[in-house]
Design a protein around this motif. Sequence first.
Motif, mmCIF file in Angstrom:
data_model
loop_
_atom_site.group_PDB
_atom_site.id
_atom_site.type_symbol
_atom_site.label_atom_id
_atom_site.label_comp_id
_atom_site.label_asym_id
_atom_site.label_seq_id
_atom_site.Cartn_x
_atom_site.Cartn_y
_atom_site.Cartn_z
ATOM 1 N N GLN A 19 53.499 53.512 37.540
ATOM 2 C CA GLN A 19 52.541 54.077 38.496
ATOM 3 C C GLN A 19 52.463 53.200 39.745
ATOM 4 O OE1 GLN A 19 48.694 55.135 36.588
ATOM 5 N NE2 GLN A 19 49.734 54.760 34.635
ATOM 6 N N ALA A 20 52.693 53.808 40.906
ATOM 7 C CA ALA A 20 52.677 53.049 42.170
ATOM 8 C C ALA A 20 51.325 52.376 42.364
ATOM 9 C CB ALA A 20 52.975 53.978 43.335
ATOM 10 N N ASN A 21 51.369 51.125 42.782
ATOM 11 C CA ASN A 21 50.146 50.342 42.896
ATOM 12 C C ASN A 21 50.325 49.246 43.927
ATOM 13 O OD1 ASN A 21 47.779 48.525 41.634
ATOM 14 N ND2 ASN A 21 47.555 50.658 41.001
ATOM 15 N N GLY A 22 49.663 48.121 43.726
ATOM 16 C CA GLY A 22 49.722 47.024 44.686
ATOM 17 C C GLY A 22 48.323 46.600 45.067
ATOM 18 N N THR A 23 48.075 46.460 46.373
ATOM 19 C CA THR A 23 46.733 46.173 46.897
ATOM 20 C C THR A 23 46.067 47.491 47.253
ATOM 21 O OG1 THR A 23 47.385 44.013 47.781
ATOM 22 C CG2 THR A 23 45.441 45.053 48.759
ATOM 23 N N TYR A 24 44.787 47.652 46.877
ATOM 24 C CA TYR A 24 44.057 48.880 47.196
ATOM 25 C C TYR A 24 43.611 48.799 48.650
ATOM 26 C CZ TYR A 24 40.927 52.859 46.572
ATOM 27 O OH TYR A 24 40.306 54.080 46.673
ATOM 28 N N ALA A 25 44.213 49.632 49.482
ATOM 29 C CA ALA A 25 44.078 49.519 50.940
ATOM 30 C C ALA A 25 42.639 49.391 51.446
ATOM 31 C CB ALA A 25 44.780 50.690 51.622
ATOM 32 N N PRO A 26 41.676 50.242 51.000
ATOM 33 C CA PRO A 26 40.332 50.153 51.574
ATOM 34 C C PRO A 26 39.657 48.799 51.368
ATOM 35 C CG PRO A 26 40.595 52.225 50.405
ATOM 36 C CD PRO A 26 41.791 51.384 50.070
ATOM 37 N N GLU A 27 39.995 48.105 50.290
ATOM 38 C CA GLU A 27 39.373 46.797 50.043
ATOM 39 C C GLU A 27 39.904 45.746 51.016
ATOM 40 O OE1 GLU A 27 38.977 47.973 45.389
ATOM 41 O OE2 GLU A 27 40.098 46.174 45.901
ATOM 42 N N LEU A 28 41.100 45.985 51.515
ATOM 43 C CA LEU A 28 41.667 45.120 52.548
ATOM 44 C C LEU A 28 41.204 45.561 53.934
ATOM 45 C CD1 LEU A 28 43.629 42.975 53.654
ATOM 46 C CD2 LEU A 28 45.491 44.611 53.283
ATOM 47 N N THR A 29 41.295 46.859 54.208
ATOM 48 C CA THR A 29 41.027 47.344 55.570
ATOM 49 C C THR A 29 39.558 47.204 55.966
ATOM 50 O OG1 THR A 29 40.792 49.628 54.778
ATOM 51 C CG2 THR A 29 42.968 48.947 55.559
ATOM 52 N N HIS A 30 38.648 47.419 55.023
ATOM 53 C CA HIS A 30 37.228 47.322 55.380
ATOM 54 C C HIS A 30 36.835 45.882 55.711
ATOM 55 C CE1 HIS A 30 35.359 51.362 54.784
ATOM 56 N NE2 HIS A 30 36.571 51.580 54.288
ATOM 57 N N ILE A 203 32.292 34.106 47.154
ATOM 58 C CA ILE A 203 31.749 35.446 47.357
ATOM 59 C C ILE A 203 32.564 36.430 46.516
ATOM 60 C CG2 ILE A 203 31.310 37.276 49.053
ATOM 61 C CD1 ILE A 203 31.521 34.996 51.224
ATOM 62 N N THR A 204 31.879 37.214 45.675
ATOM 63 C CA THR A 204 32.589 38.234 44.900
ATOM 64 C C THR A 204 31.873 39.575 45.015
ATOM 65 O OG1 THR A 204 31.431 37.435 42.913
ATOM 66 C CG2 THR A 204 33.711 36.700 43.224
ATOM 67 N N GLY A 205 32.667 40.651 45.085
ATOM 68 C CA GLY A 205 32.134 42.008 45.145
ATOM 69 C C GLY A 205 32.660 42.824 43.975
ATOM 70 N N GLN A 206 31.844 43.747 43.482
ATOM 71 C CA GLN A 206 32.156 44.431 42.216
ATOM 72 C C GLN A 206 33.277 45.458 42.315
ATOM 73 O OE1 GLN A 206 28.821 45.663 39.713
ATOM 74 N NE2 GLN A 206 29.782 47.662 39.389
ATOM 75 N N ASN A 207 33.357 46.205 43.414
ATOM 76 C CA ASN A 207 34.214 47.397 43.440
ATOM 77 C C ASN A 207 34.544 47.775 44.889
ATOM 78 O OD1 ASN A 207 31.773 48.417 44.396
ATOM 79 N ND2 ASN A 207 31.127 49.021 42.355
ATOM 80 N N PRO A 208 35.317 48.855 45.092
ATOM 81 C CA PRO A 208 35.656 49.226 46.472
ATOM 82 C C PRO A 208 34.437 49.458 47.365
ATOM 83 C CG PRO A 208 37.017 50.445 44.925
ATOM 84 C CD PRO A 208 36.009 49.708 44.095
ATOM 85 N N THR A 209 33.367 49.987 46.791
ATOM 86 C CA THR A 209 32.143 50.241 47.555
ATOM 87 C C THR A 209 31.593 48.958 48.177
ATOM 88 O OG1 THR A 209 31.653 51.872 45.835
ATOM 89 C CG2 THR A 209 29.899 51.413 47.413
ATOM 90 N N SER A 210 31.914 47.827 47.568
ATOM 91 C CA SER A 210 31.354 46.532 47.971
ATOM 92 C C SER A 210 32.188 45.812 49.019
ATOM 93 C CB SER A 210 31.207 45.637 46.729
ATOM 94 O OG SER A 210 30.521 46.313 45.694
#
Length: 224
Positions: A19-30, A203-210
């Motif tokens: 399954q294609a994966n890697g870095t989840y873009a929104p967590e980087l872009t935001h 600093i740690t955040g739980q999920n993409p929303t964070s």
Amino acid sequence: MKKVLIPVTNHATLGETDQANGTYAPELTHVVHVLNDNGIAFDIVSINGGKAPLYGTDIEGDDVNNQVLGDASFQTQINNTVPVSQVNIDNYDAIFYPGGFGLLSDLASNEEVASMAAKHYEAGGIIAAVCHGPAALLPITLSNGEPLIASKQVTGFTREEEVDFGTINDIPFLLEEALTRKAAQYSKVQPWGEFVIEDERVITGQNPTSAHAVGEFLAKLLAE
């Protein structure tokens, strides 16, 4: 100008699956969006260098994600990441680990990046991570032999979120369990809720929303 080092994964699939994966873009872009808004520079690096795999690049309605992904200089960086072996950590004020499942297969156990991060933290640097990004904190051992997070309160992607996302059976390991075993305290809120913890420059955040909030916490600490 303050500068952030952003290590991303070279692992392009979900664990051992195809399954294609890697870095989840929104967590980087935001986070990049917040850094740009605050005039904070950044370099994107990886263990091997070269083009870094991204997923989540086609999320409808995420204007920030689309804007950053559409930026030519960002594309140049993500397609030509600097090998970690060429990084001088003394040039950076913070390290930020975006999430995505890919790093569970490389940054979560890489000693070279971990030792660099330990040196950075002991010199007064900031370490931030979101979602699966805190997996990269697991191998960081300080000069006194203690794990970085042994004295820290942290959060990260939860078991419930893995179940919701349909990945619980394919991940290399369960991040929540790994953090709970190693950190002073692991905390979480209900699945997909925004949640960020800052504890002594970690600093740690739980999920993409964070992700956006992690970027804001990071910018605030860098401004102090």
